[in-house]
Write a protein that holds these residues in place. Structure first.
Motif, PDB file in Angstrom:
ATOM      1  N   LEU A 245      35.154  24.221  27.895  1.00 59.07           N
ATOM      2  CA  LEU A 245      36.288  25.170  29.103  1.00 59.07           C
ATOM      3  C   LEU A 245      35.812  25.136  29.512  1.00 59.07           C
ATOM      4  O   LEU A 245      36.007  25.710  31.138  1.00 59.07           O
ATOM      5  N   ARG A 246      34.794  23.827  30.052  1.00 61.65           N
ATOM      6  CA  ARG A 246      34.569  23.983  31.444  1.00 61.65           C
ATOM      7  C   ARG A 246      35.195  23.781  33.079  1.00 61.65           C
ATOM      8  O   ARG A 246      34.461  24.295  34.261  1.00 61.65           O
ATOM      9  N   TYR A 247      35.966  22.939  33.304  1.00 59.55           N
ATOM     10  CA  TYR A 247      37.138  22.945  33.637  1.00 59.55           C
ATOM     11  C   TYR A 247      37.964  24.058  34.074  1.00 59.55           C
ATOM     12  O   TYR A 247      38.318  24.870  35.289  1.00 59.55           O
ATOM     13  N   LEU A 248      38.406  25.057  32.982  1.00 57.59           N
ATOM     14  CA  LEU A 248      38.965  26.020  33.238  1.00 57.59           C
ATOM     15  C   LEU A 248      37.887  26.716  33.691  1.00 57.59           C
ATOM     16  O   LEU A 248      38.440  28.426  34.862  1.00 57.59           O
ATOM     17  N   GLU A 249      36.544  27.400  33.160  1.00 58.47           N
ATOM     18  CA  GLU A 249      35.660  28.147  33.972  1.00 58.47           C
ATOM     19  C   GLU A 249      35.959  27.202  35.777  1.00 58.47           C
ATOM     20  O   GLU A 249      35.158  28.248  36.394  1.00 58.47           O
ATOM     21  N   GLU A 250      35.504  26.296  35.975  1.00 55.06           N
ATOM     22  CA  GLU A 250      35.479  26.088  37.450  1.00 55.06           C
ATOM     23  C   GLU A 250      36.500  26.713  38.173  1.00 55.06           C
ATOM     24  O   GLU A 250      36.486  26.676  39.431  1.00 55.06           O
ATOM     25  N   MET A 251      37.674  26.316  37.666  1.00 54.17           N
ATOM     26  CA  MET A 251      38.794  26.739  38.126  1.00 54.17           C
ATOM     27  C   MET A 251      39.165  27.947  38.138  1.00 54.17           C
ATOM     28  O   MET A 251      39.356  29.085  39.640  1.00 54.17           O
ATOM     29  N   ALA A 252      38.331  29.456  37.256  1.00 59.67           N
ATOM     30  CA  ALA A 252      38.647  30.723  37.583  1.00 59.67           C
ATOM     31  C   ALA A 252      37.513  30.690  38.771  1.00 59.67           C
ATOM     32  O   ALA A 252      37.044  32.156  39.524  1.00 59.67           O
ATOM     33  N   ASP A 253      36.591  30.055  38.564  1.00 62.44           N
ATOM     34  CA  ASP A 253      35.544  30.639  40.149  1.00 62.44           C
ATOM     35  C   ASP A 253      36.155  30.243  41.520  1.00 62.44           C
ATOM     36  O   ASP A 253      35.981  30.818  42.333  1.00 62.44           O
ATOM     37  N   GLN A 254      37.289  29.730  41.101  1.00 60.06           N
ATOM     38  CA  GLN A 254      37.444  29.111  42.857  1.00 60.06           C
ATOM     39  C   GLN A 254      38.739  30.262  43.114  1.00 60.06           C
ATOM     40  O   GLN A 254      38.983  30.811  43.757  1.00 60.06           O
ATOM     41  N   MET A 255      39.517  30.678  41.789  1.00 65.04           N
ATOM     42  CA  MET A 255      40.335  32.158  41.986  1.00 65.04           C
ATOM     43  C   MET A 255      39.663  32.915  42.876  1.00 65.04           C
ATOM     44  O   MET A 255      39.360  33.840  43.758  1.00 65.04           O
ATOM     45  N   ALA A 256      38.352  33.960  41.524  1.00 63.30           N
ATOM     46  CA  ALA A 256      37.380  34.337  42.749  1.00 63.30           C
ATOM     47  C   ALA A 256      37.128  34.605  43.845  1.00 63.30           C
ATOM     48  O   ALA A 256      36.793  35.623  44.464  1.00 63.30           O
ATOM     49  N   ALA A 257      36.742  33.386  43.675  1.00 60.37           N
ATOM     50  CA  ALA A 257      36.208  32.921  45.343  1.00 60.37           C
ATOM     51  C   ALA A 257      37.689  33.503  46.720  1.00 60.37           C
ATOM     52  O   ALA A 257      37.271  33.341  47.811  1.00 60.37           O
ATOM     53  N   THR A 258      38.508  33.015  46.176  1.00 55.78           N
ATOM     54  CA  THR A 258      39.619  33.631  46.796  1.00 55.78           C
ATOM     55  C   THR A 258      39.478  35.095  47.420  1.00 55.78           C
ATOM     56  O   THR A 258      40.397  36.002  48.276  1.00 55.78           O
ATOM     57  N   GLY A 259      38.952  35.614  46.999  1.00 46.74           N
ATOM     58  CA  GLY A 259      39.026  37.456  46.529  1.00 46.74           C
ATOM     59  C   GLY A 259      40.369  38.531  46.205  1.00 46.74           C
ATOM     60  O   GLY A 259      40.488  39.536  45.806  1.00 46.74           O
ATOM     61  N   LEU A 260      40.695  37.425  44.946  1.00 44.57           N
ATOM     62  CA  LEU A 260      41.325  38.005  44.110  1.00 44.57           C
ATOM     63  C   LEU A 260      40.933  39.123  42.712  1.00 44.57           C
ATOM     64  O   LEU A 260      40.211  39.017  42.419  1.00 44.57           O
ATOM     65  N   LYS A 261      40.914  40.192  43.009  1.00 48.19           N
ATOM     66  CA  LYS A 261      40.498  41.376  42.097  1.00 48.19           C
ATOM     67  C   LYS A 261      41.629  41.769  41.199  1.00 48.19           C
ATOM     68  O   LYS A 261      40.565  42.552  40.321  1.00 48.19           O
ATOM     69  N   SER A 262      42.787  41.757  40.839  1.00 46.13           N
ATOM     70  CA  SER A 262      43.328  42.176  40.050  1.00 46.13           C
ATOM     71  C   SER A 262      44.905  41.440  40.004  1.00 46.13           C
ATOM     72  O   SER A 262      44.970  41.289  40.622  1.00 46.13           O
ATOM     73  N   VAL A 263      45.629  41.480  38.845  1.00 41.78           N
ATOM     74  CA  VAL A 263      47.099  40.627  38.542  1.00 41.78           C
ATOM     75  C   VAL A 263      47.867  41.562  38.103  1.00 41.78           C
ATOM     76  O   VAL A 263      47.009  41.800  37.046  1.00 41.78           O
ATOM     77  N   GLN A 264      48.576  42.112  38.505  1.00 44.36           N
ATOM     78  CA  GLN A 264      50.020  43.116  37.663  1.00 44.36           C
ATOM     79  C   GLN A 264      50.884  42.824  37.332  1.00 44.36           C
ATOM     80  O   GLN A 264      52.172  42.176  37.790  1.00 44.36           O
ATOM     81  N   GLY A 265      50.774  41.397  36.178  1.00 43.38           N
ATOM     82  CA  GLY A 265      51.377  40.703  35.758  1.00 43.38           C
ATOM     83  C   GLY A 265      50.792  39.461  35.012  1.00 43.38           C
ATOM     84  O   GLY A 265      49.835  40.516  34.704  1.00 43.38           O
ATOM     85  N   ASP A 266      51.242  38.347  34.415  1.00 39.76           N
ATOM     86  CA  ASP A 266      51.293  37.442  33.553  1.00 39.76           C
ATOM     87  C   ASP A 266      50.274  36.662  33.790  1.00 39.76           C
ATOM     88  O   ASP A 266      50.337  36.192  34.720  1.00 39.76           O
ATOM     89  N   VAL A 267      49.497  36.199  32.901  1.00 34.37           N
ATOM     90  CA  VAL A 267      48.732  34.299  32.929  1.00 34.37           C
ATOM     91  C   VAL A 267      49.756  34.059  31.975  1.00 34.37           C
ATOM     92  O   VAL A 267      49.295  34.390  31.441  1.00 34.37           O
ATOM     93  N   ILE A 268      50.543  32.593  32.803  1.00 32.60           N
ATOM     94  CA  ILE A 268      51.283  31.519  32.078  1.00 32.60           C
ATOM     95  C   ILE A 268      50.285  30.023  31.830  1.00 32.60           C
ATOM     96  O   ILE A 268      50.627  29.953  33.231  1.00 32.60           O
ATOM     97  N   GLY A 269      50.555  29.362  30.858  1.00 28.66           N
ATOM     98  CA  GLY A 269      50.492  28.020  30.437  1.00 28.66           C
ATOM     99  C   GLY A 269      51.306  27.236  30.849  1.00 28.66           C
ATOM    100  O   GLY A 269      52.039  27.666  29.920  1.00 28.66           O
ATOM    101  N   ASP A 270      51.360  26.836  31.352  1.00 27.48           N
ATOM    102  CA  ASP A 270      52.734  26.511  31.791  1.00 27.48           C
ATOM    103  C   ASP A 270      52.686  25.016  31.438  1.00 27.48           C
ATOM    104  O   ASP A 270      52.185  24.192  31.793  1.00 27.48           O
TER     105      ASP A 270
END
Length: 558
Positions: free
Chosen positions: A167-192
């Motif tokens: 799952l390395r590429y999902l890990e890389e995208m999670a790193d990119q998201m955390a680097a934006t300063g995202l701290k919380s999501v009041q909603g869902d994670v949706i696989g589209d």
């Protein structure tokens, strides 16, 4: 005059035709349709026909149904047997899908996966809204190493163990998201995965195939080839419970395990079962003490949901709080269309070389319950390797999922939508334009898993000959397994003179088998061949052994 033994009736009744011999030596045709040659005349072509006839008279294969086409690189016929009759192509179907992809999509095309944030953003890194992991048909969101490198003989397991995390590429995208300063999501994670309609399986795929990785469901958001590696290891004493390990280790299936440790050298009787639509995986049986672990690849029931679950867990591990759930978003196909309907020319306006039509933005938000107010931001993305690299993986390893994704990409780029039927129609149009008779093939999927797929040996030979004159040929030929070297031919043609001289696609499905490609002959000449077998006895490899001997005879005679 003499009559060649082992030659059947002519034309569609099964004649073995050696064209060079016919031109030079034919005296006439007997009343039963058999080819009659002048006595005392012989040559390489006659020898080839006699050799093949003898091989097909071996008791273990004499009841099998054989079809053979051998032609020169210029298309000139050399030998044929039942070459106009229809056979199940099995994975030889991938020859047609990958050739169409190279020709119509382009070797350099890539596909992008994105994470979109939709909603209201606060300065403190809070998103009130949803995260959308949007798939676009990338087949290689996995730990696979690309470009493809053939494993070193005897080191396959070590090579796999030293690979990248699945799952390395999902890990890389999670790193990119955390680097934006995202701290919380009041909603869902949706696989589209709505870029393609949700058609997880093609017509006539066997229901028991759906359990295993090779029969995994097809999704525009595919992850780790849509499969999980399950390893069952014996306990430390007879009667002890065996251990079961998942890779990736993410919880997804509910396990019902009843595997015990058997006596030393008792082997493995481990079985794995999962009902269609169920997320309960039953594993039972026994495995011998000190025996090798039983390793299987199990299909992921819903790849888009699985990817969303994985991404949600990765975000939480990085300190991003997600209050909602992980879920999938599919586009249900409402329209029906016939595979048999002839359509017009392939859409030229939809694409240009290297840049086929793509849709990355999810549509119809309200209908899927994900409409939110606010703005949209792209928080992460990943670009796939070039299509040519994926074609190598598809043909070398006979990867069913990748062939099915290519079929849907063809439908999206050159048809009306990324459906199985549209992809099949695009392939059909491509093949007819390549000079293949429209009645010489029927494809209802891209991989050859469908029991309805049919093709003639002469159609495969024609495709191979047509491809040899195209600009994309070198890259496509290099995707074929090489005898004694790599892919599904690594263990065949492993000795001189054919080691490294056979470039061909294998195919196995039930009691059907096929081998088609190019062979560099004793004279240095390259010859095209297609050998197909139907209705061989179950649980036997005798037909495969004879098939290899036929290739040897072709190489020796030319």
């Amino acid at each position: 005059m003499m009559r060649l033994s082992g030659w059947g009736p002519c034309c569609l009744l099964g004649v073995a035709v050696c064209t060079q011999t016919l031109l030079a030596q034919t005296q006439g045709v007997g009343c039963d349709g058999a080819v009659v040659l002048k006595a005392g005349r012989s040559g390489p072509c006659t020898t080839l026909a006699q050799t093949i006839a003898g091989l097909l008279e071996e008791p273990a294969v004499t009841r099998d149904h054989w079809g053979i086409a051998v032609v020169g690189m210029d298309g000139a016929p050399i030998y044929s047997l039942n070459d106009g009759q229809l056979f199940q192509p099995a994975s030889n179907a991938k020859l047609f899908t990958t050739a169409a992809a190279m020709a119509l999509l382009g070797a350099k095309v890539t596909y992008q996966t994105k994470v979109l944030a939709r909603g209201v953003f606060d300065d403190g890194g809070k998103l009130t809204g949803h995260l959308m992991l949007v798939g676009n048909g990338d087949a290689n969101l996995s730990g696979r190493v690309l470009p493809y490198v053939a494993p070193v003989p005897g080191e396959r397991a070590a090579a796999e163990d030293s690979g990248f995390a699945p799952l390395r590429y999902l890990e890389e995208m999670a790193d990119q998201m955390a680097a934006t300063g995202l701290k919380s999501v009041q909603g869902d994670v949706i696989g589209d995965d709505t870029v393609f309609p949700w058609e997880a399986y093609a017509q006539d795929w066997a229901i028991d195939d759906a359990v295993w990785g090779y029969g995994a469901p097809v999704s525009a958001l595919s992850i780790n080839d849509n499969q999980i590696k399950v390893t069952v290891t014996p306990g430390d004493a007879v009667g002890a419970a065996a251990s079961v390990v998942f890779d990736p280790a993410m919880p997804y299936y509910t396990l019902d395990v009843a595997v015990t440790t058997g006596a030393v050298k008792s082997g493995s009787t481990v079985q794995m079962e999962r009902a269609p639509g169920s997320k309960v995986l039953r594993i039972y049986g026994a495995i011998g003490l000190h025996g090798q672990p039983d390793v299987e690849e199990i299909a992921i029931e819903d790849p888009a949901q699985y990817a969303a679950l994985a991404l949600k867990g990765m975000l939480e591990a990085r300190g991003v709080r997600v209050t909602g759930e992980a879920r999938a978003r599919h586009r249900v196909l409402m329209d029906t269309e016939s595979f048999w309907k002839e359509s017009g020319a392939i859409e030229d306006a939809a694409t240009k070389e290297g840049s086929p039509q793509q849709r990355i933005e999810p549509a119809d938000d309200a209908a899927f319950g994900v409409a939110v107010t606010g703005e949209e931001r792209t928080l992460a993305s990943h670009v796939s390797p070039a299509l040519a690299e994926d074609v190598v993986v598809t043909n070398k390893t006979s990867q069913n999922l990748h062939a099915e994704l290519l079929l849907r990409q063809l439908g999206l780029a050159r048809g009306r939508d990324g459906t199985i039927a549209q992809g099949a129609r695009v392939v059909r149009q491509f093949l007819v334009s390549a000079g293949i008779d429209k009645d010489d093939f029927i494809f209802l999927d891209g991989s050859g898993l469908s029991g309805h797929d049919l093709v003639t040996p002469r159609a495969i030979a024609r495709l191979l000959q047509y491809a040899s004159g195209q600009t994309w040929f070198t890259g496509w030929k290099s995707s074929l397994p090489v005898g004694g070297v790599d892919g599904s031919l690594e263990g065949r043609f492993a000795k001189a003179p054919l080691k490294g001289k056979v470039f061909a696609k294998t195919g196995t499905l039930g009691e059907a088998r096929a081998l088609s490609g190019y062979v560099e002959c004793a004279s240095g000449r390259t010859v095209i061949f297609s050998i197909m077998v139907g209705n061989h006895l179950p649980q036997t490899h005798a037909d495969r052994d004879v098939m290899d001997k036929i290739v040897e005879a072709i190489a020796a005679a030319n």
